[in-house]
Design a protein around this motif. Sequence first.
Motif, PDB file in Angstrom:
ATOM      1  N   ASN A  50       0.793  -1.262   0.092  1.00 17.55           N
ATOM      2  CA  ASN A  50       0.105  -0.079   0.019  1.00 17.55           C
ATOM      3  C   ASN A  50       0.768   1.394   0.033  1.00 17.55           C
ATOM      4  OD1 ASN A  50      -3.126   0.331   0.336  1.00 17.55           O
ATOM      5  ND2 ASN A  50      -2.462  -1.841   1.225  1.00 17.55           N
ATOM      6  N   VAL A  51       2.017   1.451   1.005  1.00 18.84           N
ATOM      7  CA  VAL A  51       2.809   2.319   0.626  1.00 18.84           C
ATOM      8  C   VAL A  51       3.244   2.941  -0.408  1.00 18.84           C
ATOM      9  CG1 VAL A  51       4.893   3.212   1.838  1.00 18.84           C
ATOM     10  CG2 VAL A  51       3.221   2.029   3.202  1.00 18.84           C
ATOM     11  N   GLN A  52       3.955   1.615  -1.125  1.00 24.26           N
ATOM     12  CA  GLN A  52       4.292   1.808  -2.422  1.00 24.26           C
ATOM     13  C   GLN A  52       3.607   2.402  -3.344  1.00 24.26           C
ATOM     14  OE1 GLN A  52       6.034  -1.643  -4.175  1.00 24.26           O
ATOM     15  NE2 GLN A  52       7.019  -0.611  -5.763  1.00 24.26           N
ATOM     16  N   ALA A  53       2.249   1.988  -3.351  1.00 24.35           N
ATOM     17  CA  ALA A  53       1.310   2.224  -4.393  1.00 24.35           C
ATOM     18  C   ALA A  53       0.796   3.988  -4.217  1.00 24.35           C
ATOM     19  CB  ALA A  53      -0.069   1.412  -4.292  1.00 24.35           C
ATOM     20  N   TYR A  54       0.631   4.269  -3.015  1.00 23.34           N
ATOM     21  CA  TYR A  54       0.212   5.481  -2.750  1.00 23.34           C
ATOM     22  C   TYR A  54       1.374   6.356  -2.701  1.00 23.34           C
ATOM     23  CZ  TYR A  54      -4.512   4.190  -1.671  1.00 23.34           C
ATOM     24  OH  TYR A  54      -5.754   3.469  -1.617  1.00 23.34           O
ATOM     25  N   ALA A  55       2.613   6.168  -2.311  1.00 24.53           N
ATOM     26  CA  ALA A  55       3.648   6.784  -2.628  1.00 24.53           C
ATOM     27  C   ALA A  55       4.140   7.239  -4.120  1.00 24.53           C
ATOM     28  CB  ALA A  55       5.088   6.218  -1.850  1.00 24.53           C
ATOM     29  N   ASN A  56       3.878   5.942  -4.960  1.00 23.61           N
ATOM     30  CA  ASN A  56       4.172   6.351  -6.380  1.00 23.61           C
ATOM     31  C   ASN A  56       2.633   6.919  -7.047  1.00 23.61           C
ATOM     32  OD1 ASN A  56       6.675   5.101  -6.119  1.00 23.61           O
ATOM     33  ND2 ASN A  56       5.741   2.983  -6.850  1.00 23.61           N
ATOM     34  N   GLU A  57       1.756   6.929  -6.432  1.00 25.53           N
ATOM     35  CA  GLU A  57       0.275   7.223  -6.883  1.00 25.53           C
ATOM     36  C   GLU A  57       0.092   6.523  -8.268  1.00 25.53           C
ATOM     37  OE1 GLU A  57      -0.254  11.615  -6.738  1.00 25.53           O
ATOM     38  OE2 GLU A  57       1.369  12.034  -5.400  1.00 25.53           O
ATOM     39  N   SER A  58       0.339   5.369  -7.963  1.00 23.56           N
ATOM     40  CA  SER A  58      -0.208   4.523  -9.180  1.00 23.56           C
ATOM     41  C   SER A  58      -0.084   3.103  -8.536  1.00 23.56           C
ATOM     42  CB  SER A  58       0.900   4.355 -10.167  1.00 23.56           C
ATOM     43  OG  SER A  58       0.653   3.642 -11.429  1.00 23.56           O
ATOM     44  N   TYR A  59      -1.061   2.344  -9.275  1.00 24.38           N
ATOM     45  CA  TYR A  59      -1.158   0.744  -8.851  1.00 24.38           C
ATOM     46  C   TYR A  59      -1.835   0.099 -10.104  1.00 24.38           C
ATOM     47  CZ  TYR A  59      -1.860  -3.440  -6.295  1.00 24.38           C
ATOM     48  OH  TYR A  59      -1.548  -4.782  -5.678  1.00 24.38           O
ATOM     49  N   ASP A  60      -1.062  -0.905 -10.663  1.00 32.52           N
ATOM     50  CA  ASP A  60      -1.574  -1.408 -11.757  1.00 32.52           C
ATOM     51  C   ASP A  60      -1.797  -2.996 -11.107  1.00 32.52           C
ATOM     52  OD1 ASP A  60      -2.020  -2.793 -14.225  1.00 32.52           O
ATOM     53  OD2 ASP A  60      -0.034  -2.807 -14.951  1.00 32.52           O
ATOM     54  N   GLY A  61      -3.021  -3.230 -10.781  1.00 37.58           N
ATOM     55  CA  GLY A  61      -3.425  -4.462 -10.159  1.00 37.58           C
ATOM     56  C   GLY A  61      -4.847  -4.546  -9.590  1.00 37.58           C
ATOM     57  N   ASN A  62      -5.070  -5.378  -8.882  1.00 35.63           N
ATOM     58  CA  ASN A  62      -6.456  -5.470  -8.247  1.00 35.63           C
ATOM     59  C   ASN A  62      -6.622  -4.463  -7.312  1.00 35.63           C
ATOM     60  OD1 ASN A  62      -8.971  -6.388  -7.190  1.00 35.63           O
ATOM     61  ND2 ASN A  62      -8.316  -8.305  -6.570  1.00 35.63           N
ATOM     62  N   LEU A  63      -7.427  -3.688  -7.077  1.00 33.00           N
ATOM     63  CA  LEU A  63      -7.902  -2.872  -6.284  1.00 33.00           C
ATOM     64  C   LEU A  63      -8.011  -3.213  -4.905  1.00 33.00           C
ATOM     65  CD1 LEU A  63      -8.555   0.249  -5.660  1.00 33.00           C
ATOM     66  CD2 LEU A  63     -10.855  -0.337  -5.900  1.00 33.00           C
ATOM     67  N   MET A  64      -8.531  -4.446  -5.018  1.00 33.56           N
ATOM     68  CA  MET A  64      -8.905  -5.172  -3.692  1.00 33.56           C
ATOM     69  C   MET A  64      -7.701  -5.458  -2.824  1.00 33.56           C
ATOM     70  SD  MET A  64     -12.232  -5.313  -3.773  1.00 33.56           S
ATOM     71  CE  MET A  64     -12.580  -6.221  -2.281  1.00 33.56           C
ATOM     72  N   ASP A  65      -6.486  -5.487  -3.536  1.00 31.83           N
ATOM     73  CA  ASP A  65      -5.318  -5.738  -2.853  1.00 31.83           C
ATOM     74  C   ASP A  65      -4.948  -4.614  -1.882  1.00 31.83           C
ATOM     75  OD1 ASP A  65      -4.851  -7.972  -4.177  1.00 31.83           O
ATOM     76  OD2 ASP A  65      -3.630  -7.025  -5.811  1.00 31.83           O
ATOM     77  N   LEU A  66      -5.570  -3.356  -2.106  1.00 29.98           N
ATOM     78  CA  LEU A  66      -5.347  -2.048  -1.346  1.00 29.98           C
ATOM     79  C   LEU A  66      -6.334  -1.776  -0.236  1.00 29.98           C
ATOM     80  CD1 LEU A  66      -4.364   0.185  -4.332  1.00 29.98           C
ATOM     81  CD2 LEU A  66      -2.628  -1.237  -3.195  1.00 29.98           C
ATOM     82  N   LEU A  67      -7.420  -2.509  -0.178  1.00 28.12           N
ATOM     83  CA  LEU A  67      -8.523  -1.896   0.472  1.00 28.12           C
ATOM     84  C   LEU A  67      -8.467  -2.573   1.927  1.00 28.12           C
ATOM     85  CD1 LEU A  67     -11.550  -1.766  -1.894  1.00 28.12           C
ATOM     86  CD2 LEU A  67     -10.025  -0.335  -1.287  1.00 28.12           C
ATOM     87  N   ASP A  68      -8.698  -1.935   2.953  1.00 24.97           N
ATOM     88  CA  ASP A  68      -8.889  -2.525   4.293  1.00 24.97           C
ATOM     89  C   ASP A  68     -10.285  -3.204   4.501  1.00 24.97           C
ATOM     90  OD1 ASP A  68      -8.285  -3.014   6.914  1.00 24.97           O
ATOM     91  OD2 ASP A  68      -8.718  -1.087   7.803  1.00 24.97           O
ATOM     92  N   CYS A  69     -10.276  -4.344   4.082  1.00 26.59           N
ATOM     93  CA  CYS A  69     -11.437  -5.284   4.007  1.00 26.59           C
ATOM     94  C   CYS A  69     -11.129  -6.499   4.245  1.00 26.59           C
ATOM     95  CB  CYS A  69     -12.411  -4.963   2.847  1.00 26.59           C
ATOM     96  SG  CYS A  69     -11.415  -5.509   1.366  1.00 26.59           S
ATOM     97  N   PRO A  70     -12.038  -7.635   4.624  1.00 28.55           N
ATOM     98  CA  PRO A  70     -12.010  -8.684   5.223  1.00 28.55           C
ATOM     99  C   PRO A  70     -11.275  -9.544   3.844  1.00 28.55           C
ATOM    100  CG  PRO A  70     -13.876  -8.016   5.920  1.00 28.55           C
ATOM    101  CD  PRO A  70     -13.358  -7.053   4.992  1.00 28.55           C
ATOM    102  N   ARG A  71     -10.331 -10.394   4.094  1.00 33.74           N
ATOM    103  CA  ARG A  71      -9.963 -11.482   3.151  1.00 33.74           C
ATOM    104  C   ARG A  71     -10.875 -12.218   2.372  1.00 33.74           C
ATOM    105  NH1 ARG A  71      -4.216 -15.032   3.862  1.00 33.74           N
ATOM    106  NH2 ARG A  71      -4.426 -15.889   1.531  1.00 33.74           N
TER     107      ARG A  71
END
Length: 339
Positions: A260-281
């Motif tokens: 998450n830190v890498q995604a938000y620091a880079n302001e970019s993420y190429d993948g599943n948004l669900m990987d970033l969300l604080d929600c149940p597995r």
Amino acid sequence: MKLYAPHVGHLEALEELLTGSKDIYGIYMAGTPDYVGTGRTNLSSPGLEEIAEQTARAHEEDVKMEVVLNSSCMGGQHLTPEGYNRVNWYFTQLHNIGVDAVTVAEPYFIEMLSKDFDMEVVVSVLSFVDSPQKAEFYEQLGADTIVIDPVINRDFEKLEAIRDSVSCDLKLLVNEGCLYQCPFRYAHFNFFSHANGPGPKLNVLDDYYYYKCLSLRISDPQQLIKSPWIRPEDLKEYRHITDTFKIGGRTHFPNWILNNVQAYANESYDGNLMDLLDCPRDIRDLFYISNKELEGAINQWKQCGKVCNKCGYCKKLAEKIIKVYTAEGCGNILKPLKS
């Protein structure tokens, strides 16, 4: 940009975070629940010696340490002489340790910390600050920073009004995966506050709110789109409001947090948004939402009236881009939500 990263609460995990990224401005973790509870499950409950050790270690890397004591309900204990003395003693220990900030939801604690201690006073998301009027009241009580209720993350008129109404710092929670306008939110956090706070401990059979919320999102996946998360790519849309962002998820492993830190620091993420969300597995492992396919959605949300039954944008977007993992043969395959 100032990124605050969650931390489960033990030294080994802290080392992983500090050595895994130089983009972390601050770390936040729960305190000892014997004094004030929190709005989340405590996977680790660091004692004062552990907090002191970890604060010193964070400071070696010029990283701020924030202790979260954001119980939304104390059952009135804090207003008794015994309760006040107990909490005041604990705040004093945190101050002596060198903790940089304390996050609380109880208004009494905000005023108490502001008047008696030299630590940054942070108003929790569990204070539900969603209007300029609330923000003004909390600033008057002594708030140095307000973490805005994520329910208005896409309501720019309200966000801008709050920014214009107060001079204190503002912080936005970026990866909230909860239901938008969740009807269980207040009751659920009150439950956590008692279950994970000072005794007597509750002997509950189950977490009704967790499973109800889970079932609603699984049965109606458009709720995943409506959740008030902010994509890494859309941080630029909020810069006129704040440059301070908080990643939720202090019950997760360090590798998830660092992703998450890498995604938000880079302001970019190429993948599943669900990987970033604080929600149940259970949800993260069920759905695939291509983050890049959400490009431009912020423009709709910025001018949306938030009347879902008249709009239907999120429903259509969900049907278009959400895919479901389906077990077939020897592995999982992705299928469209609507086929």
